[in-house]
Design an enzyme around this catalytic site. Structure first.
Site, PDB file in Angstrom:
ATOM      1  N   ASP A  68      -7.644 -28.516  -5.083  1.00 10.16           N
ATOM      2  CA  ASP A  68      -6.745 -27.565  -5.732  1.00 10.16           C
ATOM      3  C   ASP A  68      -5.846 -26.822  -4.755  1.00 10.16           C
ATOM      4  O   ASP A  68      -5.160 -25.875  -5.149  1.00 10.16           O
ATOM      5  CB  ASP A  68      -7.561 -26.553  -6.539  1.00 10.16           C
ATOM      6  CG  ASP A  68      -8.225 -27.180  -7.748  1.00 10.16           C
ATOM      7  OD1 ASP A  68      -7.503 -27.651  -8.633  1.00 10.16           O
ATOM      8  OD2 ASP A  68      -9.470 -27.215  -7.795  1.00 10.16           O
ATOM      9  N   ASP A  74      -2.654 -18.934  -5.457  1.00 12.67           N
ATOM     10  CA  ASP A  74      -3.945 -18.276  -5.575  1.00 12.67           C
ATOM     11  C   ASP A  74      -4.494 -17.765  -4.250  1.00 12.67           C
ATOM     12  O   ASP A  74      -5.434 -16.974  -4.244  1.00 12.67           O
ATOM     13  CB  ASP A  74      -4.964 -19.230  -6.213  1.00 12.67           C
ATOM     14  CG  ASP A  74      -4.610 -19.546  -7.650  1.00 12.67           C
ATOM     15  OD1 ASP A  74      -4.125 -18.646  -8.349  1.00 12.67           O
ATOM     16  OD2 ASP A  74      -4.804 -20.709  -8.061  1.00 12.67           O
ATOM     17  N   HIS A 168      -5.732 -18.015 -15.743  1.00 13.45           N
ATOM     18  CA  HIS A 168      -5.214 -16.871 -15.005  1.00 13.45           C
ATOM     19  C   HIS A 168      -4.361 -15.996 -15.917  1.00 13.45           C
ATOM     20  O   HIS A 168      -3.862 -16.450 -16.950  1.00 13.45           O
ATOM     21  CB  HIS A 168      -4.346 -17.331 -13.816  1.00 13.45           C
ATOM     22  CG  HIS A 168      -5.103 -17.941 -12.694  1.00 13.45           C
ATOM     23  ND1 HIS A 168      -4.867 -19.217 -12.242  1.00 13.45           N
ATOM     24  CD2 HIS A 168      -6.093 -17.448 -11.907  1.00 13.45           C
ATOM     25  CE1 HIS A 168      -5.680 -19.486 -11.227  1.00 13.45           C
ATOM     26  NE2 HIS A 168      -6.430 -18.426 -11.005  1.00 13.45           N
ATOM     27  N   CYS A 264       2.048 -21.462  -9.994  1.00 13.08           N
ATOM     28  CA  CYS A 264       0.862 -21.914  -9.258  1.00 13.08           C
ATOM     29  C   CYS A 264       1.201 -22.649  -7.971  1.00 13.08           C
ATOM     30  O   CYS A 264       0.461 -22.576  -6.985  1.00 13.08           O
ATOM     31  CB  CYS A 264       0.023 -22.852 -10.118  1.00 13.08           C
ATOM     32  SG  CYS A 264      -0.429 -22.226 -11.734  1.00 13.08           S
TER      33      CYS A 264
END
Length: 275
Positions: A68, A74, A168, A264
């Protein structure tokens, strides 16, 4: 903000790991096949549109041990005054250190979220000097408290919001401008957001993941894979007097299978000294 006064802005992205195709973490979606060529094509188009928006784009290498790791957002919260390294979910806990090793401190002092706090950048929506933070499976109250302790001395307020069936906060809520939020009202507390002083634009029920858009000062990127939401965003953008040429779009289909949205895939920040 007129184009002549835009800040110099940057985006850090990371090449997607091959391991993403089979081992990305999923919370709310069932695993389906992700097309490798589609992922590469979408990532390249995403980088191109960031450059077209006027951002200086840095591309970091893939990390196969971290499926990821392409989801750069993040790993950190970048404020003008400080780089806050997050503490993501356990399988991703090493990723902020990779960011620091690969990209440095971005010209800022470094602060860290520490145990028992958890915080992921996808849960932090910055609107002016307000940091709106979602309480999710990835971000807890202790993480929010630590972010408040770091950011409050620099003049930021930190507010937390309940999040429902959403990986999220920014999966379900992002800002079209400083007064209007694009939201999925099934996944966030719309009443609390209105009480916080915002107008809301709801995504259609058949495009539940479409509330994630990427705003950089007066430029906005929307997900063309959600056409009904994209049309609503365009109409609202024009109605609020924004320049049409400051609205961009690109489709994310394959990345959507990994519960990913536009924010993201990058860590976006500005040079605070630039105008």
């Amino acid at each position: 903000m007129p184009e002549s006064t835009r800040r110099l802005c940057y985006a850090i992205v990371r090449q997607p790991a091959r391991s993403l195709l089979d081992a990305c973490e999923l919370t709310h979606l069932d695993r389906v096949a992700i097309d490798a060529e589609g992922i590469a094509r979408e990532h390249a188009a995403y980088r191109d549109v960031l450059a077209a928006m006027g951002l200086s784009v840095t591309v970091l290498p893939a990390i196969e041990a971290h499926p990821d790791s392409v989801f750069m957002e993040d790993t950190a919260v970048v404020l003008d005054e400080v780089l806050v390294l997050t503490r993501p979910t356990r399988s991703r806990e090493a990723e902020p250190a990779h960011l620091l090793a690969d990209a440095g401190a971005l010209g800022r002092p470094v602060a860290r979220i520490t145990a028992p706090g958890t915080l992921e950048g996808g849960d932090v929506l910055r609107v002016g000097r307000r940091l709106m933070v979602g309480l999710t499976t990835r971000t807890n109250a202790e993480g929010v408290a630590q972010l408040h302790a770091i950011a409050e001395p620099f003049g930021y307020t930190v507010e937390s919001f309940a999040v429902g069936r959403s990986l999220h906060f920014k999966t379900a809520c992002t800002a079209l401008d400083e007064g209007l939020l694009l939201v999925n009202p099934e996944w966030v507390d719309a009443q609390a957001l209105r009480a916080a002083g915002f107008e809301l634009l709801a995504v259609p029920g058949d495009e539940p993941f479409a509330a994630n858009l990427l705003r950089v000062d007066d430029r906005v990127l929307i997900n063309a894979a959600a056409p009904r939401t994209a049309a609503l965003a365009r109409d609202a953008w024009r109605a609020r007097g924004h320049a049409p040429d400051a609205l961009f779009d690109t489709p994310l289909v394959e990345f959507g299978k990994a519960e990913a949205g536009l924010t993201c895939l990058s860590l976006v920040y500005a040079d605070p000294a630039s105008t």
